[in-house]
Design a protein around this motif. Structure first.
Motif, PDB file in Angstrom:
ATOM      1  N   GLU A  54      27.544  95.276 -22.757  1.00 28.24           N
ATOM      2  CA  GLU A  54      28.431  94.933 -23.865  1.00 28.24           C
ATOM      3  C   GLU A  54      29.878  94.728 -23.402  1.00 28.24           C
ATOM      4  OE1 GLU A  54      24.876  96.978 -25.588  1.00 28.24           O
ATOM      5  OE2 GLU A  54      26.163  97.290 -23.853  1.00 28.24           O
ATOM      6  N   TYR A  55      30.577  93.911 -24.175  1.00 24.60           N
ATOM      7  CA  TYR A  55      31.910  93.421 -23.827  1.00 24.60           C
ATOM      8  C   TYR A  55      32.910  94.565 -23.632  1.00 24.60           C
ATOM      9  CZ  TYR A  55      36.380  90.954 -24.293  1.00 24.60           C
ATOM     10  OH  TYR A  55      37.648  90.477 -24.093  1.00 24.60           O
ATOM     11  N   LEU A  56      33.004  95.483 -24.591  1.00 23.82           N
ATOM     12  CA  LEU A  56      34.021  96.527 -24.502  1.00 23.82           C
ATOM     13  C   LEU A  56      33.707  97.561 -23.425  1.00 23.82           C
ATOM     14  CD1 LEU A  56      35.106  97.166 -28.205  1.00 23.82           C
ATOM     15  CD2 LEU A  56      36.346  95.982 -26.382  1.00 23.82           C
TER      16      LEU A  56
ATOM     17  N   PHE B 146      27.608  92.022 -15.856  1.00 27.78           N
ATOM     18  CA  PHE B 146      28.392  91.093 -16.666  1.00 27.78           C
ATOM     19  C   PHE B 146      27.501  90.273 -17.599  1.00 27.78           C
ATOM     20  CE2 PHE B 146      31.599  91.982 -13.469  1.00 27.78           C
ATOM     21  CZ  PHE B 146      32.771  91.971 -14.207  1.00 27.78           C
ATOM     22  N   GLN B 147      26.275  90.054 -17.199  1.00 25.80           N
ATOM     23  CA  GLN B 147      25.380  89.244 -18.012  1.00 25.80           C
ATOM     24  C   GLN B 147      24.669  90.034 -19.097  1.00 25.80           C
ATOM     25  OE1 GLN B 147      24.981  85.833 -17.799  1.00 25.80           O
ATOM     26  NE2 GLN B 147      26.691  85.945 -16.360  1.00 25.80           N
TER      27      GLN B 147
ATOM     28  N   ILE C  27      32.452  96.750 -20.511  1.00 26.28           N
ATOM     29  CA  ILE C  27      32.971  96.088 -19.304  1.00 26.28           C
ATOM     30  C   ILE C  27      34.491  96.125 -19.286  1.00 26.28           C
ATOM     31  CG2 ILE C  27      33.149  93.868 -18.103  1.00 26.28           C
ATOM     32  CD1 ILE C  27      30.309  93.258 -19.124  1.00 26.28           C
ATOM     33  N   LYS C  28      35.130  95.805 -20.427  1.00 26.93           N
ATOM     34  CA  LYS C  28      36.590  95.758 -20.474  1.00 26.93           C
ATOM     35  C   LYS C  28      37.204  97.141 -20.283  1.00 26.93           C
ATOM     36  CE  LYS C  28      37.088  91.397 -20.795  1.00 26.93           C
ATOM     37  NZ  LYS C  28      37.654  90.665 -19.651  1.00 26.93           N
TER      38      LYS C  28
ATOM     39  N   ASN D  79      30.130  96.837 -29.681  1.00 25.87           N
ATOM     40  CA  ASN D  79      30.525  96.255 -28.402  1.00 25.87           C
ATOM     41  C   ASN D  79      30.539  97.268 -27.271  1.00 25.87           C
ATOM     42  OD1 ASN D  79      31.487  93.229 -28.240  1.00 25.87           O
ATOM     43  ND2 ASN D  79      31.921  93.943 -30.318  1.00 25.87           N
TER      44      ASN D  79
END
Length: 351
Positions: A79-81, A75-76, A83-84, A175
């Motif tokens: 990239e955002y996408l 999580f740290q 993880i999502k 991302n």
């Protein structure tokens, strides 16, 4: 799937795509493209869990994300996408196998759309994708594979002047893997004005450097001297280079580069000129960076357009020569494909 299975896959994909644009029946064209798409999904989604250098790391990250700890390394740092998209699969009740299938869909949908929109689905182009393109790399680098795919889509929209869509899909790509920003500055190659001496000069110099990557590394070392020491340590650790290959691929790409320059001197369609420029850029970047660890993943962001260009670079040959050259190129691509299978740099043959 073993070596023979991958060989059969090569010829099956080539066969399904060989007459795609000669088919007059829309339903048959749709079925042909759909079969190609589904075969890619099956190969990537149903592969063994040991297949791919980084697959084990992705398994670990998948289960870390499933724990939902915002302070974890994933999580740290990721990239955002990415993880999502993983959370989306988990939300639907899917396991890591489901994520492999979902990620394969994200990888190949934009790429096949780009090839379709550039009129580039045929035996030569898909053989090039399998042999020289990112096919084997995609088994390992899931995040970057998705980034490459969406970056290719964003460039297609840039070429068409659709700036909002270009920015949108560029953001999507970044991302999934932030390294896309390293490739972005080279996009200026789209608007290069034809000058045969500049093109041949870039091609020849990059070709020589491909055999002596330490030359470029030495130049980079000089540049690194102006940045803080703590960043130098990280960058220098990635400047190791491979100088053990025979350079056969560089020779092959050099010859195709000469053909590209020839085509650029005679092409007047702006859309095709842009594709040819990006294809030429891929060859130059591969020669410059392909053997340097930290830079080797930059060229692959432009490989889809190199693949697409092979659908029309032979149009300037007469009918008899075109058939012979295309056949020779196809045979060379098959040889490179077999070579990658046996050298197995991405640990594809273990699962």
């Amino acid at each position: 799937m073993g070596i023979y299975g991958y060989i059969a896959f090569f010829f099956l994909i080539s066969f399904l795509s060989s007459n795609y644009y000669n088919l007059k029946n829309y339903s048959l064209k749709y079925i042909s493209a759909l079969l190609v798409f589904l075969l890619f999904i099956l190969i990537f989604g149903l592969r063994g869990m040991e297949t791919g250098n980084d697959t084990k790391s992705y398994i670990d990250m998948f289960y870390d994300i499933s724990q939902g700890n915002p302070d974890s390394f994933v999580f740290q740092s990721k990239e955002y996408l990415y993880i999502k998209s993983t959370e989306f699969v988990i939300f639907l009740g899917g396991d890591f196998r489901a994520y492999l299938i979902f990620s394969a869909i994200l990888m190949f949908t934009p790429i096949l759309y780009v090839l379709k929109e550039t009129n580039s689905i045929n035996a030569i182009t898909l053989a090039a994708f399998l042999a020289l393109g990112p096919f084997f790399f995609f088994h390992s680098g899931i995040r970057q594979a998705i980034a490459i795919s969406f970056y290719s889509l964003s460039i297609l929209f840039l070429i068409r002047g659709l700036i909002f869509r270009f920015i949108l899909f560029l953001v999507v790509a970044a991302n999934f893997h932030i390294s896309v920003l390293l490739a972005l500055p080279f996009i200026i190659a789209i608007k290069w004005k034809y000058n045969k001496w500049i093109y041949y000069g870039l091609l020849f110099i990059s070709f020589l450097i491909s055999f002596r990557p330490q030359t470029l590394v030495s130049i980079v070392y000089i540049g690194l001297s102006v940045i803080p020491e703590k960043y130098q340590i990280f960058l220098i650790s990635g400047l190791s280079y491979n100088n053990t290959s025979l350079g056969i691929k560089s020779v092959f790409l050099f010859m195709l580069g000469i053909i590209l320059v020839f085509c650029l001197s005679r092409e007047f369609n702006r859309f095709k000129i842009y594709i040819l420029n990006l294809s030429f850029l891929y060859i130059v970047l591969y020669n410059l960076f392909g053997n340097i660890l930290i830079l080797s993943r930059i060229p692959i962001y432009y490989v889809v357009f190199f693949v697409a260009s092979l659908s029309f670079v032979f149009d300037f040959f007469d009918s008899k020569s075109k058939l012979s050259v295309r056949f020779l190129v196809f045979v060379c691509l098959f040889v490179f494909y077999i070579r990658v299978l046996f050298t197995d740099p991405y640990s594809v043959m273990v699962g």
